[in-house]
Design a protein around this motif. Structure first.
Motif, mmCIF file in Angstrom:
data_model
loop_
_atom_site.group_PDB
_atom_site.id
_atom_site.type_symbol
_atom_site.label_atom_id
_atom_site.label_comp_id
_atom_site.label_asym_id
_atom_site.label_seq_id
_atom_site.Cartn_x
_atom_site.Cartn_y
_atom_site.Cartn_z
ATOM 1 N N ILE A 4 26.794 26.323 31.792
ATOM 2 C CA ILE A 4 27.316 25.151 31.072
ATOM 3 C C ILE A 4 26.953 23.867 31.799
ATOM 4 O O ILE A 4 26.473 22.898 31.189
ATOM 5 C CB ILE A 4 28.838 25.267 30.893
ATOM 6 N N LEU A 5 27.154 23.839 33.104
ATOM 7 C CA LEU A 5 26.876 22.621 33.865
ATOM 8 C C LEU A 5 25.389 22.291 33.884
ATOM 9 O O LEU A 5 24.998 21.135 33.653
ATOM 10 C CB LEU A 5 27.393 22.776 35.298
ATOM 11 N N VAL A 6 24.551 23.289 34.143
ATOM 12 C CA VAL A 6 23.113 23.036 34.205
ATOM 13 C C VAL A 6 22.586 22.645 32.828
ATOM 14 O O VAL A 6 21.712 21.783 32.706
ATOM 15 C CB VAL A 6 22.363 24.268 34.760
ATOM 16 N N GLY A 7 23.127 23.254 31.765
ATOM 17 C CA GLY A 7 22.708 22.889 30.419
ATOM 18 C C GLY A 7 23.030 21.437 30.104
ATOM 19 O O GLY A 7 22.191 20.705 29.564
ATOM 20 N N ILE A 8 24.234 20.992 30.451
ATOM 21 C CA ILE A 8 24.620 19.601 30.193
ATOM 22 C C ILE A 8 23.828 18.651 31.091
ATOM 23 O O ILE A 8 23.423 17.562 30.658
ATOM 24 C CB ILE A 8 26.134 19.419 30.403
ATOM 25 N N LEU A 9 23.575 19.053 32.329
ATOM 26 C CA LEU A 9 22.786 18.207 33.228
ATOM 27 C C LEU A 9 21.350 18.067 32.727
ATOM 28 O O LEU A 9 20.749 16.990 32.847
ATOM 29 C CB LEU A 9 22.803 18.798 34.647
ATOM 30 N N ALA A 10 20.776 19.158 32.179
ATOM 31 C CA ALA A 10 19.427 19.065 31.604
ATOM 32 C C ALA A 10 19.423 18.082 30.441
ATOM 33 O O ALA A 10 18.488 17.277 30.294
ATOM 34 C CB ALA A 10 18.971 20.453 31.150
ATOM 35 N N PHE A 11 20.459 18.131 29.622
ATOM 36 C CA PHE A 11 20.617 17.172 28.525
ATOM 37 C C PHE A 11 20.728 15.749 29.085
ATOM 38 O O PHE A 11 20.116 14.815 28.558
ATOM 39 C CB PHE A 11 21.875 17.541 27.731
ATOM 40 N N ASN A 12 21.470 15.590 30.173
ATOM 41 C CA ASN A 12 21.671 14.272 30.782
ATOM 42 C C ASN A 12 20.369 13.715 31.351
ATOM 43 O O ASN A 12 20.124 12.499 31.276
ATOM 44 C CB ASN A 12 22.721 14.386 31.890
#
Length: 440
Positions: free
Chosen positions: A61-69
């Protein structure tokens, strides 16, 4: 782990808020906030949901949102230093009362035929009461979409056209009201009548609450987009935010109240258990994602599933092609249910479907691209490179934002914004309405 993930997501919300210069429609801010709400609810009802999650779920979840960021950061760097296009003062949109009345009449007629179709489905189950029929119709739509039975009472072309025209009318009514309200400071409550009368059509169309949530996010996104463009709220000043935050809280409470009320109408008294409803429609998606990832990572190298056609991403497109004689094999719309102490659920968040389509590593790349796409659309609107007077732009962005906010609870983001027959019809009718009401 749920508490840790909640804390990290809250930190990410704060960082994205200030990095975007207090932009409350920052895509990363919205995505982080929606996941934070769902994860925090899962933490609050940890015992009811059956326990904590694993570390790999936190990481995904965190890495997915960070990739989006990261995608958002790149786009914002491109716009850094650019000047906003000058806001041109235009006249308010004038719609005569008699045309508003005709719009309402058209919507009421459509509502009548939608209701007849709705009751024709419920009669298959021997249910004649409209309230009790709601749950029966919902079950029927689920069975049809899962390809377990033939669609005995499919909508004819005429009803489909009527419903899409009515949707365009209720959206355009909302758009004109907000346009006059925020761009010109003129309030004409009559303009909202088609919107208020037409919303029940979607409840009859879907037999569920997804259409209701789409309407709610559509209203919120249009209002906030216009607020940002007219700079009614200057987020640099906390005092200027207070009255709007108060309205947002009231709006969210109203959405929750109506959501629970629709659940009661659909399922009866057994769904009045507030804890069961909250767990089923929010926190359970994180538990479902954890169960999926635990099983997925046990495969060799976390390999892709048999779904090599990117079915979830292009599901709408494949359905569209099947209407014209193609025979593309598709799985059911609704995933398998899993159990937890106080109920069952079949929602796994959008990450599950991205992983099944593109593999675990491909999901991170897709999130990166989506961060670019979402931010590019929003920044072009915010800086005036998209026509802020065109209702079609607001509608497209509201569809995008709905998919973004619902990502913790729905299919993958690309699957929510692909082309469909309804979208084509609504675009056409919206252009016609814009020409009739604004083009002269």
């Amino acid at each position: 782990m749920l508490f840790l993930l909640s804390a990290l997501l809250f930190l990410l919300i704060i960082i994205s808020y200030f990095f975007s210069r207090r932009d409350i429609i920052s895509p990363t801010f919205l995505l982080s906030f929606s996941f934070f709400v769902v994860v925090f609810i899962a933490y609050m009802f940890e015992k009811e949901l059956g326990g904590d999650i694993h570390g790999h779920t936190v990481a995904v979840i965190l890495v997915g949102i960070l990739a989006f960021n990261i995608g958002e950061i790149l786009v914002r760097q491109y716009f850094r230093g650019r000047k906003r296009v000058a806001f041109r003062d235009r006249q308010r949109i004038l719609i005569r009362d008699k045309y508003i009345f005709l719009m309402c009449v058209f919507i009421v007629v459509t509502l009548y035929f939608s209701y007849k179709h709705f009751m024709s489905i419920s009669s298959l189950f021997g249910v004649d009461d409209p309230v009790l029929a709601y749950g029966a119709v919902r079950s029927y739509y689920v069975d049809v979409s899962n390809q377990k039975m033939d669609n005995i009472v499919a909508k004819n072309v005429g009803l489909i056209l009527l419903e899409n025209i009515s949707y365009t009318l209720i959206f355009y009514s909302l758009y004109v009201y907000c346009y006059n309200r925020f761009f010109k400071g003129v309030v004409k409550g009559k303009l909202l009548l088609p919107f208020l009368i037409g919303c029940p059509i979607y409840l009859f169309q879907s037999g569920g609450r997804s259409a209701y949530l789409q309407i709610a996010t559509c209203v919120a996104s249009i209002v906030f987009m216009m607020i940002k463009q007219t700079e009614v709220v200057r987020c640099e000043k906390i005092k200027g935010l207070v009255p709007y935050l108060y309205r947002v809280v009231k709006y969210i409470l109203l959405v929750i109240f109506l959501f629970l009320g629709l659940g009661y109408v659909r399922s009866g008294e057994e769904e009045m258990d507030l804890v069961s409803v909250v767990c089923s429609y929010t926190g359970s998606s994180i538990i479902g994602l954890d169960l999926f990832l635990t099983e997925y990572l046990s495969r060799p190298l976390g390999m892709m599933t048999e779904n090599s056609w990117c079915e979830y991403t292009f599901r709408t497109l494949y359905d569209f092609l099947n209407r014209f004689g193609f025979n593309i094999s598709l799985d059911s719309y609704h995933d398998e249910f899993f159990r937890y102490p106080v109920g069952t659920s079949n929602i796994y968040s959008g990450f599950k479907y991205m992983i099944e389509d593109f593999s675990l590593y491909g999901m991170f790349f897709v999130m990166f691209l989506l961060g670019i796409v979402y931010t590019l659309f929003w920044m072009c609107m915010k800086y005036g490179y998209l026509n802020v007077y065109n209702p079609l732009n607001y509608w497209f962005l509201s569809v995008f934002f709905h998919a973004l906010v619902m990502m913790p609870l729905m299919y993958s983001l690309p699957g929510n914004i692909m082309i469909s027959t309804g979208l084509i019809l609504r675009v056409f009718f919206l252009y016609v309405l814009r020409y009739l009401c604004q083009g002269r």
